[in-house]
Design a protein around this motif. Structure first.
Motif, short mmCIF file in Angstrom:
data_model
loop_
_atom_site.label_atom_id
_atom_site.label_comp_id
_atom_site.label_asym_id
_atom_site.label_seq_id
_atom_site.Cartn_x
_atom_site.Cartn_y
_atom_site.Cartn_z
N VAL A 13 5.59 7.88 0.06
CA VAL A 13 5.87 7.47 -1.21
C VAL A 13 7.01 6.76 -1.70
O VAL A 13 8.12 7.55 -1.43
CB VAL A 13 5.25 8.58 -2.39
CG1 VAL A 13 5.37 8.43 -3.79
CG2 VAL A 13 3.98 9.51 -1.64
N LEU A 14 6.88 5.62 -2.39
CA LEU A 14 8.15 4.88 -2.63
C LEU A 14 8.36 5.02 -4.24
O LEU A 14 7.08 4.87 -4.92
CB LEU A 14 8.08 3.55 -2.14
CG LEU A 14 7.91 3.23 -0.60
CD1 LEU A 14 7.64 1.63 -0.48
CD2 LEU A 14 9.15 3.61 0.03
N ARG A 15 9.50 5.39 -4.81
CA ARG A 15 9.50 5.54 -6.14
C ARG A 15 11.01 4.35 -6.53
O ARG A 15 11.89 4.53 -5.82
CB ARG A 15 9.56 6.85 -6.54
CG ARG A 15 8.22 7.64 -6.93
CD ARG A 15 8.58 8.98 -7.25
NE ARG A 15 7.45 9.56 -7.41
CZ ARG A 15 7.12 10.39 -5.93
NH1 ARG A 15 8.08 10.25 -4.95
NH2 ARG A 15 6.00 11.32 -5.93
N GLU A 16 10.76 3.72 -7.61
CA GLU A 16 12.04 3.07 -8.07
C GLU A 16 12.45 3.56 -9.41
O GLU A 16 11.90 4.17 -10.05
CB GLU A 16 12.05 1.68 -7.85
CG GLU A 16 10.91 0.92 -8.74
CD GLU A 16 11.37 0.57 -10.01
OE1 GLU A 16 12.31 0.04 -10.23
OE2 GLU A 16 10.82 1.21 -11.17
N ALA A 17 13.68 3.26 -9.81
CA ALA A 17 14.13 3.77 -11.16
C ALA A 17 13.64 3.60 -12.16
O ALA A 17 13.39 4.67 -12.92
CB ALA A 17 15.60 3.08 -11.23
N ARG A 18 12.86 2.41 -12.36
CA ARG A 18 11.88 2.46 -13.73
C ARG A 18 10.49 3.46 -13.68
O ARG A 18 9.95 3.17 -14.82
CB ARG A 18 11.75 1.11 -14.14
CG ARG A 18 13.04 0.36 -14.12
CD ARG A 18 12.82 -1.09 -14.33
NE ARG A 18 11.64 -1.72 -15.07
CZ ARG A 18 10.74 -2.30 -14.88
NH1 ARG A 18 10.77 -2.89 -13.44
NH2 ARG A 18 9.65 -2.78 -15.37
N GLY A 19 10.41 3.90 -12.46
CA GLY A 19 9.08 4.76 -12.59
C GLY A 19 8.10 4.04 -11.71
O GLY A 19 6.99 4.62 -11.69
N CYS A 20 8.07 2.64 -11.09
CA CYS A 20 7.27 2.20 -10.44
C CYS A 20 6.97 3.05 -9.19
O CYS A 20 8.16 3.52 -8.70
CB CYS A 20 7.62 0.61 -10.42
SG CYS A 20 7.76 -0.17 -11.67
N SER A 21 5.99 2.66 -8.65
CA SER A 21 5.87 3.49 -7.51
C SER A 21 4.85 2.76 -6.35
O SER A 21 4.12 1.95 -6.87
CB SER A 21 5.41 4.78 -7.62
OG SER A 21 4.03 4.92 -7.95
N ALA A 22 4.77 3.16 -5.14
CA ALA A 22 3.76 2.51 -4.06
C ALA A 22 3.68 3.57 -3.12
O ALA A 22 4.40 4.60 -2.86
CB ALA A 22 4.18 1.29 -3.60
N GLU A 23 2.58 3.73 -2.43
CA GLU A 23 2.24 4.57 -1.64
C GLU A 23 1.52 3.57 -0.05
O GLU A 23 0.95 2.69 -0.20
CB GLU A 23 0.93 5.50 -1.89
CG GLU A 23 1.52 6.42 -2.78
CD GLU A 23 0.25 7.49 -3.42
OE1 GLU A 23 -0.76 7.28 -2.80
OE2 GLU A 23 0.66 8.27 -3.95
N VAL A 24 2.20 4.18 1.13
CA VAL A 24 1.52 3.56 2.19
C VAL A 24 1.22 4.72 3.29
O VAL A 24 2.17 5.34 3.54
CB VAL A 24 2.32 2.44 2.71
CG1 VAL A 24 3.97 3.01 2.83
CG2 VAL A 24 2.01 1.86 4.18
N TYR A 25 0.01 4.65 3.72
CA TYR A 25 -0.37 5.33 4.84
C TYR A 25 -0.01 5.06 6.28
O TYR A 25 -0.02 3.77 6.41
CB TYR A 25 -2.02 5.35 4.54
CG TYR A 25 -2.43 6.60 3.80
CD1 TYR A 25 -2.78 6.33 2.33
CD2 TYR A 25 -2.73 7.85 3.88
CE1 TYR A 25 -3.12 7.04 1.52
CE2 TYR A 25 -3.19 8.83 3.07
CZ TYR A 25 -3.54 8.56 1.92
OH TYR A 25 -3.73 9.26 0.75
N LEU A 26 0.46 5.89 7.02
CA LEU A 26 0.97 5.61 8.27
C LEU A 26 -0.85 4.99 8.91
O LEU A 26 -0.51 4.41 9.91
CB LEU A 26 1.53 6.94 9.05
CG LEU A 26 2.81 6.96 8.75
CD1 LEU A 26 3.22 8.32 9.66
CD2 LEU A 26 3.64 6.16 8.64
#
Ligand code: TA6
Length: 296
Positions: A13-26
């Motif tokens: 799970v990737l998160r950045e300061a403004r609250g945006c996020s992304a997810e990547v499965y192995l």
């Protein structure tokens, strides 16, 4: 962060300061989520997606490599989306201008088993990053590591499923007047007429030599997805519509109304690498208020 996703499959799970996020499965190196700073999900993943190898996850951004669709002898869309990737703990310096802090580097290399299906050595490095403004950036670097002197060729796509409010109120800009292969008409070559592309039935078209930038306007949400690509000359536009939707076990009968695939790809001219050579294919997605983008 690395954590357990659906069916215990590991995801980052990737998160950045403004609250945006992304997810990547192995599994598959497969991005399954990209959210804006309001927590809105911008990618489509089917409610019936089967998170169980060897079935590819239905939605998000499947990686089609080393073969797009059935443009070759391998299984549909190749095998990268059906394999377990690893976290690349020792990536070579990444020549990128992005100042992104939220990113992960994944790597896929063939097993002996894999080499029976596709007899080549390669290193496929995928960086998934969130940009400062919440943009989602995917960079693929594929290197031929054959020691037998053999080059190899491949076709490629980021098979991106965008979430839209109502497909009948979506327009795609940037592909007007271009030539395309129509997958519904034996891949015959046509030239796109008229202006923006709209949707009222099944569409499965491979646009050739497309511009760097393509816009997907969601009227109801007053939102435009902007897709910028590099190293990927073609773009596939796909919506299965009702009949095909019903025929897919991992896709809801009505879900075609809320998704559109626009896929940055290299299909018409396969990419050929000699041993030691590396190809890079970049995709940058942003979601902006439509007023900003309409007409630009
Ligand atoms: O990208 C369009 C396409 O090639 C369609 O023809 C359809 O087959 C779609 O990909 C989905 O393929 P998949 O193997 O993921 O079901």
């Amino acid at each position: 962060d690395l954590c357990k996703g659906i069916n215990g499959l590991e995801k980052i799970v990737l998160r950045e300061a403004r609250g945006c996020s992304a997810e990547v499965y192995l599994y598959g190196g497969h991005v399954t989520s990209w959210k804006n700073d309001h927590g809105e999900e911008l990618l489509f993943v089917s409610n019936k997606a089967i998170f169980k190898p060897p079935k590819a996850i239905r939605g998000g951004i499947p990686i089609c490599f080393p073969q797009f669709s059935n443009f070759g002898p391998l299984e549909q869309h190749g095998f990268a989306r059906n394999k377990f990737w690893s976290i690349d703990t020792d990536p070579p310096p990444f020549p990128t201008n992005s100042t992104s802090k939220a990113f992960v580097d994944l790597i896929l290399k063939p097993s002996d088993e894999d080499s029976k299906i596709w007899p080549h050595s390669y290193e496929f490095r995928l960086r998934v990053a969130l940009g400062p403004g919440g943009d989602l950036m995917l960079t693929s670097r594929i290197r031929n590591t054959n020691t037998d002197g053999k080059p190899f060729s491949f076709t490629f796509a980021y098979h991106t499923y965008f979430s839209v409010s109502d497909i009948s109120e979506v327009r795609v800009e940037g592909l007007e007047t271009l030539d395309y292969l129509d997958n519904l008409k034996e891949r015959e070559r046509f030239t796109e007429q008229g202006d923006a592309i709209t949707f009222e039935s099944e569409v499965d078209k491979i646009y050739l030599s497309t511009p760097t930038k393509i816009a997907i306007l969601d009227h109801e949400k007053k939102r435009t997805f902007v897709l910028r690509k590099d190293g990927l000359p073609d773009a596939v536009v796909w919506n299965p519509w009702d009949r095909k939707a019903k025929a897919m076990a991992d896709f809801g009968d009505d879900e075609y109304k809320h998704m559109l695939c626009v896929e940055a790809a290299a299909i018409e001219k396969p990419i050929t690498l000699k041993p030691g050579e590396e190809w890079k294919g970049r995709l940058e997605l942003s979601a902006v208020p439509s007023s900003y983008c309409s007409g630009q």
